[in-house]
Design a protein around this motif. Structure first.
Motif, PDB file in Angstrom:
ATOM      1  N   TYR A  38      60.309  64.403 140.592  1.00 25.08           N
ATOM      2  CA  TYR A  38      58.974  63.634 140.244  1.00 25.08           C
ATOM      3  C   TYR A  38      57.914  64.787 139.697  1.00 25.08           C
ATOM      4  CZ  TYR A  38      60.852  60.266 143.095  1.00 25.08           C
ATOM      5  OH  TYR A  38      61.724  59.403 143.581  1.00 25.08           O
ATOM      6  N   GLN A  39      57.802  65.873 140.184  1.00 27.57           N
ATOM      7  CA  GLN A  39      56.736  66.975 139.660  1.00 27.57           C
ATOM      8  C   GLN A  39      57.348  67.469 138.131  1.00 27.57           C
ATOM      9  OE1 GLN A  39      57.867  66.957 142.918  1.00 27.57           O
ATOM     10  NE2 GLN A  39      55.713  66.763 143.738  1.00 27.57           N
ATOM     11  N   GLU A  40      58.614  67.587 138.009  1.00 26.79           N
ATOM     12  CA  GLU A  40      58.899  68.033 136.585  1.00 26.79           C
ATOM     13  C   GLU A  40      58.913  67.002 135.617  1.00 26.79           C
ATOM     14  OE1 GLU A  40      61.515  68.268 139.305  1.00 26.79           O
ATOM     15  OE2 GLU A  40      61.107  70.601 139.921  1.00 26.79           O
ATOM     16  N   ALA A  41      59.186  65.780 136.241  1.00 29.68           N
ATOM     17  CA  ALA A  41      58.714  64.590 135.278  1.00 29.68           C
ATOM     18  C   ALA A  41      57.659  64.320 135.025  1.00 29.68           C
ATOM     19  CB  ALA A  41      59.497  63.402 136.023  1.00 29.68           C
ATOM     20  N   GLU A  42      56.778  64.491 135.916  1.00 28.00           N
ATOM     21  CA  GLU A  42      55.233  64.413 135.731  1.00 28.00           C
ATOM     22  C   GLU A  42      54.782  65.349 134.654  1.00 28.00           C
ATOM     23  OE1 GLU A  42      51.005  64.988 137.986  1.00 28.00           O
ATOM     24  OE2 GLU A  42      52.642  65.894 138.647  1.00 28.00           O
ATOM     25  N   ARG A  43      55.326  66.608 134.786  1.00 31.54           N
ATOM     26  CA  ARG A  43      54.740  67.663 133.635  1.00 31.54           C
ATOM     27  C   ARG A  43      55.353  67.197 132.222  1.00 31.54           C
ATOM     28  NH1 ARG A  43      57.529  71.590 131.567  1.00 31.54           N
ATOM     29  NH2 ARG A  43      59.500  71.401 133.176  1.00 31.54           N
ATOM     30  N   LEU A  44      56.462  66.708 132.063  1.00 29.89           N
ATOM     31  CA  LEU A  44      57.067  66.209 130.765  1.00 29.89           C
ATOM     32  C   LEU A  44      56.171  65.213 130.265  1.00 29.89           C
ATOM     33  CD1 LEU A  44      60.956  66.791 131.502  1.00 29.89           C
ATOM     34  CD2 LEU A  44      59.473  68.437 130.310  1.00 29.89           C
ATOM     35  N   LEU A  45      55.921  64.116 131.220  1.00 32.78           N
ATOM     36  CA  LEU A  45      55.418  62.996 130.661  1.00 32.78           C
ATOM     37  C   LEU A  45      53.882  63.665 130.030  1.00 32.78           C
ATOM     38  CD1 LEU A  45      56.403  60.023 133.269  1.00 32.78           C
ATOM     39  CD2 LEU A  45      56.890  60.449 130.350  1.00 32.78           C
ATOM     40  N   LEU A  46      53.237  64.480 130.960  1.00 38.23           N
ATOM     41  CA  LEU A  46      52.014  64.855 130.535  1.00 38.23           C
ATOM     42  C   LEU A  46      51.944  65.475 129.169  1.00 38.23           C
ATOM     43  CD1 LEU A  46      50.389  65.722 133.959  1.00 38.23           C
ATOM     44  CD2 LEU A  46      49.869  63.905 132.350  1.00 38.23           C
ATOM     45  N   ARG A  47      52.937  66.289 128.922  1.00 39.02           N
ATOM     46  CA  ARG A  47      53.263  67.133 127.543  1.00 39.02           C
ATOM     47  C   ARG A  47      53.571  66.144 126.519  1.00 39.02           C
ATOM     48  NH1 ARG A  47      52.171  69.545 123.765  1.00 39.02           N
ATOM     49  NH2 ARG A  47      53.783  70.505 122.699  1.00 39.02           N
ATOM     50  N   ALA A  48      54.368  64.833 126.992  1.00 38.65           N
ATOM     51  CA  ALA A  48      54.819  64.016 125.649  1.00 38.65           C
ATOM     52  C   ALA A  48      53.445  63.206 125.403  1.00 38.65           C
ATOM     53  CB  ALA A  48      55.608  63.123 126.442  1.00 38.65           C
ATOM     54  N   LEU A  49      52.307  62.930 126.343  1.00 42.44           N
ATOM     55  CA  LEU A  49      51.155  62.244 126.047  1.00 42.44           C
ATOM     56  C   LEU A  49      50.311  63.272 125.250  1.00 42.44           C
ATOM     57  CD1 LEU A  49      50.432  60.462 129.429  1.00 42.44           C
ATOM     58  CD2 LEU A  49      50.316  59.532 127.214  1.00 42.44           C
TER      59      LEU A  49
ATOM     60  N   LYS B 131      64.020  63.065 129.111  1.00 42.19           N
ATOM     61  CA  LYS B 131      64.205  64.023 130.193  1.00 42.19           C
ATOM     62  C   LYS B 131      63.575  63.515 131.485  1.00 42.19           C
ATOM     63  CE  LYS B 131      65.140  67.864 126.961  1.00 42.19           C
ATOM     64  NZ  LYS B 131      64.487  69.002 126.398  1.00 42.19           N
ATOM     65  N   ALA B 132      62.255  63.208 131.212  1.00 43.19           N
ATOM     66  CA  ALA B 132      61.384  62.860 132.369  1.00 43.19           C
ATOM     67  C   ALA B 132      62.031  61.822 133.048  1.00 43.19           C
ATOM     68  CB  ALA B 132      59.938  62.339 131.963  1.00 43.19           C
ATOM     69  N   ARG B 133      62.593  60.734 132.367  1.00 40.75           N
ATOM     70  CA  ARG B 133      63.284  59.586 133.072  1.00 40.75           C
ATOM     71  C   ARG B 133      64.605  59.902 133.713  1.00 40.75           C
ATOM     72  NH1 ARG B 133      64.205  54.100 132.003  1.00 40.75           N
ATOM     73  NH2 ARG B 133      62.769  54.042 130.164  1.00 40.75           N
ATOM     74  N   GLN B 134      65.136  60.908 133.318  1.00 43.59           N
ATOM     75  CA  GLN B 134      66.398  61.575 133.969  1.00 43.59           C
ATOM     76  C   GLN B 134      65.883  62.118 135.209  1.00 43.59           C
ATOM     77  OE1 GLN B 134      68.069  63.847 130.841  1.00 43.59           O
ATOM     78  NE2 GLN B 134      69.259  62.441 130.102  1.00 43.59           N
ATOM     79  N   LEU B 135      64.870  63.099 135.143  1.00 41.96           N
ATOM     80  CA  LEU B 135      64.487  63.887 136.534  1.00 41.96           C
ATOM     81  C   LEU B 135      63.804  62.876 137.645  1.00 41.96           C
ATOM     82  CD1 LEU B 135      62.511  66.513 134.303  1.00 41.96           C
ATOM     83  CD2 LEU B 135      64.357  67.047 136.085  1.00 41.96           C
ATOM     84  N   ASP B 136      62.933  61.753 137.041  1.00 42.36           N
ATOM     85  CA  ASP B 136      62.722  60.839 137.808  1.00 42.36           C
ATOM     86  C   ASP B 136      63.646  60.086 138.574  1.00 42.36           C
ATOM     87  OD1 ASP B 136      60.682  58.934 139.081  1.00 42.36           O
ATOM     88  OD2 ASP B 136      61.612  57.231 137.567  1.00 42.36           O
ATOM     89  N   ALA B 137      64.957  59.665 137.886  1.00 44.22           N
ATOM     90  CA  ALA B 137      66.086  59.288 138.634  1.00 44.22           C
ATOM     91  C   ALA B 137      66.771  60.190 139.747  1.00 44.22           C
ATOM     92  CB  ALA B 137      67.073  58.940 137.502  1.00 44.22           C
ATOM     93  N   ARG B 138      66.568  61.378 139.436  1.00 47.03           N
ATOM     94  CA  ARG B 138      66.953  62.392 140.467  1.00 47.03           C
ATOM     95  C   ARG B 138      66.122  62.716 141.601  1.00 47.03           C
ATOM     96  NH1 ARG B 138      68.568  66.586 136.389  1.00 47.03           N
ATOM     97  NH2 ARG B 138      69.134  65.127 134.786  1.00 47.03           N
ATOM     98  N   GLY B 139      64.715  62.108 141.501  1.00 48.08           N
ATOM     99  CA  GLY B 139      63.548  62.294 142.476  1.00 48.08           C
ATOM    100  C   GLY B 139      62.836  63.654 142.206  1.00 48.08           C
TER     101      GLY B 139
ATOM    102  N   GLU C 166      59.740  64.620 119.275  1.00 50.18           N
ATOM    103  CA  GLU C 166      59.480  65.568 120.854  1.00 50.18           C
ATOM    104  C   GLU C 166      58.892  64.882 121.788  1.00 50.18           C
ATOM    105  OE1 GLU C 166      56.816  69.496 122.246  1.00 50.18           O
ATOM    106  OE2 GLU C 166      56.412  68.720 120.159  1.00 50.18           O
ATOM    107  N   ALA C 167      58.160  64.151 121.677  1.00 39.31           N
ATOM    108  CA  ALA C 167      57.813  63.042 122.804  1.00 39.31           C
ATOM    109  C   ALA C 167      58.796  62.160 123.258  1.00 39.31           C
ATOM    110  CB  ALA C 167      56.378  62.189 122.027  1.00 39.31           C
ATOM    111  N   HIS C 168      59.617  61.638 122.242  1.00 42.33           N
ATOM    112  CA  HIS C 168      60.534  60.940 122.694  1.00 42.33           C
ATOM    113  C   HIS C 168      61.655  61.597 123.796  1.00 42.33           C
ATOM    114  CE1 HIS C 168      63.767  57.654 122.732  1.00 42.33           C
ATOM    115  NE2 HIS C 168      64.678  58.551 122.274  1.00 42.33           N
ATOM    116  N   ASN C 169      62.073  62.759 123.072  1.00 43.84           N
ATOM    117  CA  ASN C 169      63.005  63.721 124.142  1.00 43.84           C
ATOM    118  C   ASN C 169      62.254  64.063 125.340  1.00 43.84           C
ATOM    119  OD1 ASN C 169      64.975  63.429 122.146  1.00 43.84           O
ATOM    120  ND2 ASN C 169      64.388  65.410 121.021  1.00 43.84           N
ATOM    121  N   LEU C 170      61.023  64.473 125.515  1.00 42.24           N
ATOM    122  CA  LEU C 170      60.421  64.550 126.775  1.00 42.24           C
ATOM    123  C   LEU C 170      60.481  63.563 127.641  1.00 42.24           C
ATOM    124  CD1 LEU C 170      57.217  66.618 125.190  1.00 42.24           C
ATOM    125  CD2 LEU C 170      59.031  67.673 126.667  1.00 42.24           C
ATOM    126  N   SER C 171      60.228  62.376 127.041  1.00 39.19           N
ATOM    127  CA  SER C 171      60.265  61.261 127.809  1.00 39.19           C
ATOM    128  C   SER C 171      61.541  60.678 128.343  1.00 39.19           C
ATOM    129  CB  SER C 171      59.650  59.803 126.976  1.00 39.19           C
ATOM    130  OG  SER C 171      59.939  58.909 127.647  1.00 39.19           O
TER     131      SER C 171
END
Length: 172
Positions: A41-52, A31-39, A24-29
């Motif tokens: 950032y808030q959604e990517a931050e949310r997913l990384l915090l959840r993965a953590l 998705k966060a990478r993809q969101l970050d690449a598209r700019g 689950e953490a890997h998949n969230l990470s």
């Protein structure tokens, strides 16, 4: 974003069958990478915090996967212009990576810390951070460079920023 895939691939390789939390953490990470690449950032931050949350509930915070997630979160904050937050998470990642002697993660995190210093116009500090690994444990300043660790003869190879690391190999 830096080195998430490396840390996760190492975690997957060390287990016969990865547990649901790690997956689950890997998949969230990812998705966060993809969101970050598209700019996004808030959604990517949310997913990384959840993965953590998922990873930290299952394991010690002194492992490569957590360090990689902290590094990625620091990168997100750098992209958002939240430099104090970026520096805090990157320093946490660096502390763990140094303790684990994970040189690839160390160089990635140092480069990200140098980018934070550069964003603050602290150019001498950025240069010093980039020079810490000289001559053999450096990372290219070009985020698109896939060379990994650089050795002194490699500094001009990627055609991006390798030559802008403010470092020249002394004549021998």
């Amino acid at each position: 974003m830096g080195s998430n895939n490396l840390a996760f691939s190492t975690a997957f390789a060390s287990r016969a069958e990865p547990d649901a939390e790690l997956l689950e953490a890997h998949n969230l990470s990812l998705k966060a990478r993809q969101l970050d690449a598209r700019g996004h950032y808030q959604e990517a931050e949310r997913l990384l915090l959840r993965a953590l949350e998922v990873i930290e509930s299952q394991t010690s915070t002194s492992n490569a996967t957590v360090a990689a997630l902290w590094n990625s979160l620091g990168e997100i904050y750098l992209h958002m212009g939240r430099l104090d937050d970026a520096e805090r998470w990157l320093n946490k990642s660096l502390d763990v990576s140094v303790a684990l002697r994970d040189f690839k993660e160390i160089t990635t995190t140092r480069e990200n810390l140098a980018r934070v210093s550069q964003a603050r116009s602290e150019l001498l500090k950025a240069k010093a951070l980039r020079m810490l690994g000289a001559p053999d444990d450096m990372r290219c300043g070009n985020n698109g460079c896939r060379r990994g660790l650089l050795r002194s003869p490699d500094l001009r190879i990627c055609g991006g920023w390798c030559f802008l690391l403010f470092w020249r190999m002394p004549a021998t």
